[in-house]
Design a protein around this motif. Sequence first.
Motif, mmCIF file in Angstrom:
data_model
loop_
_atom_site.group_PDB
_atom_site.id
_atom_site.type_symbol
_atom_site.label_atom_id
_atom_site.label_comp_id
_atom_site.label_asym_id
_atom_site.label_seq_id
_atom_site.Cartn_x
_atom_site.Cartn_y
_atom_site.Cartn_z
ATOM 1 N N TYR A 153 -8.844 -1.539 0.823
ATOM 2 C CA TYR A 153 -7.714 -0.753 0.304
ATOM 3 C C TYR A 153 -6.395 -1.441 0.625
ATOM 4 O O TYR A 153 -5.526 -1.571 -0.237
ATOM 5 N N ILE A 154 -6.257 -1.899 1.867
ATOM 6 C CA ILE A 154 -5.019 -2.564 2.279
ATOM 7 C C ILE A 154 -4.766 -3.812 1.459
ATOM 8 O O ILE A 154 -3.643 -4.091 1.049
ATOM 9 N N SER A 155 -5.830 -4.567 1.198
ATOM 10 C CA SER A 155 -5.667 -5.819 0.451
ATOM 11 C C SER A 155 -5.214 -5.584 -0.991
ATOM 12 O O SER A 155 -4.690 -6.497 -1.628
ATOM 13 N N ASN A 156 -5.412 -4.360 -1.489
ATOM 14 C CA ASN A 156 -5.034 -4.050 -2.868
ATOM 15 C C ASN A 156 -3.707 -3.336 -2.975
ATOM 16 O O ASN A 156 -3.282 -2.984 -4.090
ATOM 17 N N ILE A 157 -3.037 -3.101 -1.832
ATOM 18 C CA ILE A 157 -1.734 -2.437 -1.881
ATOM 19 C C ILE A 157 -0.704 -3.392 -2.446
ATOM 20 O O ILE A 157 -0.565 -4.520 -1.982
ATOM 21 N N ASP A 158 0.035 -2.958 -3.449
ATOM 22 C CA ASP A 158 1.078 -3.797 -4.068
ATOM 23 C C ASP A 158 2.190 -4.069 -3.066
ATOM 24 O O ASP A 158 2.651 -3.172 -2.364
ATOM 25 N N GLY A 159 2.633 -5.304 -3.052
ATOM 26 C CA GLY A 159 3.761 -5.668 -2.188
ATOM 27 C C GLY A 159 3.339 -5.882 -0.766
ATOM 28 O O GLY A 159 4.181 -6.021 0.103
ATOM 29 N N GLY A 213 -1.771 2.190 15.669
ATOM 30 C CA GLY A 213 -1.839 0.741 15.751
ATOM 31 C C GLY A 213 -1.794 0.140 14.366
ATOM 32 O O GLY A 213 -1.351 0.784 13.405
ATOM 33 N N THR A 214 -2.263 -1.099 14.263
ATOM 34 C CA THR A 214 -2.291 -1.774 12.970
ATOM 35 C C THR A 214 -3.655 -2.413 12.746
ATOM 36 O O THR A 214 -4.348 -2.803 13.690
ATOM 37 N N LEU A 215 -4.039 -2.497 11.496
ATOM 38 C CA LEU A 215 -5.255 -3.185 11.070
ATOM 39 C C LEU A 215 -4.870 -4.110 9.928
ATOM 40 O O LEU A 215 -4.331 -3.645 8.914
ATOM 41 N N ASP A 216 -5.098 -5.399 10.110
ATOM 42 C CA ASP A 216 -4.646 -6.392 9.129
ATOM 43 C C ASP A 216 -3.155 -6.245 8.847
ATOM 44 O O ASP A 216 -2.689 -6.418 7.717
ATOM 45 N N GLY A 217 -2.407 -5.884 9.883
ATOM 46 C CA GLY A 217 -0.959 -5.775 9.772
ATOM 47 C C GLY A 217 -0.467 -4.469 9.180
ATOM 48 O O GLY A 217 0.745 -4.271 9.068
ATOM 49 N N TYR A 218 -1.386 -3.575 8.824
ATOM 50 C CA TYR A 218 -0.973 -2.308 8.192
ATOM 51 C C TYR A 218 -1.100 -1.171 9.200
ATOM 52 O O TYR A 218 -2.066 -1.122 9.978
ATOM 53 N N ALA A 226 -14.166 0.882 8.045
ATOM 54 C CA ALA A 226 -13.224 -0.220 8.261
ATOM 55 C C ALA A 226 -13.221 -1.177 7.072
ATOM 56 O O ALA A 226 -12.164 -1.675 6.660
ATOM 57 N N LYS A 227 -14.393 -1.450 6.503
ATOM 58 C CA LYS A 227 -14.460 -2.299 5.312
ATOM 59 C C LYS A 227 -13.708 -1.655 4.150
ATOM 60 O O LYS A 227 -12.993 -2.342 3.396
ATOM 61 N N VAL A 228 -13.864 -0.341 4.004
ATOM 62 C CA VAL A 228 -13.168 0.375 2.932
ATOM 63 C C VAL A 228 -11.659 0.277 3.122
ATOM 64 O O VAL A 228 -10.906 -0.007 2.172
ATOM 65 N N ILE A 229 -11.201 0.481 4.347
ATOM 66 C CA ILE A 229 -9.766 0.445 4.626
ATOM 67 C C ILE A 229 -9.203 -0.952 4.429
ATOM 68 O O ILE A 229 -8.111 -1.129 3.858
ATOM 69 N N LYS A 230 -9.914 -1.970 4.875
ATOM 70 C CA LYS A 230 -9.438 -3.341 4.691
ATOM 71 C C LYS A 230 -9.334 -3.691 3.212
ATOM 72 O O LYS A 230 -8.383 -4.356 2.780
#
Length: 302
Positions: free
Chosen positions: A296-302, A83-88, A290-294
Amino acid sequence: MYYIHKHNIFRLVIIAFLTVIGHCAWATSPTTHNMKSVEVSSPNAPLQPIMIQGPMPIEAQYFTALLSNVTIEYAGNAVFYKGTLDGYPIVVAKTGKGLENTAAATAIGIERYHPRLIINQGTSGGHDPSLKVGDIVLGERSVNASNFKTPRLAQGEGSNPLNWNPMDIMASEGSAGEGSSAKDAEKLRFYLGDKQLIALASSLANQYERGSVVKGTIGSGNFWNNELDRIAWLNKNLGTSVEEMETASAAQIVHAYRTPFLGIRVLSNNITNHGEYDPTTAEDCQAFVAKVIKAYISNIDG
């Protein structure tokens, strides 16, 4: 006749040159026809998903419920929720309990989904008396705490697990118990957690309200220790903060595939300080992951 032939050759060269120039001009000029058309762009490479592992349903269901557009795939004893979390893209892998199930699910998951990182998370039993039920251990190291070679004892001399020697099954391709290669295998093998993931998780420690978030060593093995002397021995000699049945086997497989990895384990019980088993800690651990993953996702470039 010589001059006529030379002149004809010159004319042919000029005609060929003009033809090439004309063709190049035509090829690079914009299309001028009136036919309908559509331009199809080259597709972008698919995003590599993040994989979250949990052995039992209570250690995977909460995180799965956070996902959107979930599909389910099965392989052996493992279940993969895509699935996706915050679109990722996220894959939650319910691996099943134990070293073997986890190793198999990890290899299948890497081969099938090519994750950019893997987090193995869930419950654990405490080895460190200073840790309380609800505390979380970030696996700075993980170790297979069931890889041992026993000293030779005659029949009737009994068994003493406190005298067992460590056995590194990855030390060589030779025997880990007999022969010249056995001596090299008498050591512990620790798998290190990804430093960037540890730093990220540590930075979110103040957002975890159930208990403390600490760095430590996760010991894995297909056992459930209730002998306090054995637990104290593992804590002293292997440095184990907690024990469970999965993280080190996942780390071993992940290392072979060069995939970033971290074990995150919550204490569901700790008999060293009378901490009673509390299964609700499994959800608390997943909520923190989940907080860690969110983050991480927010810091992914692009």
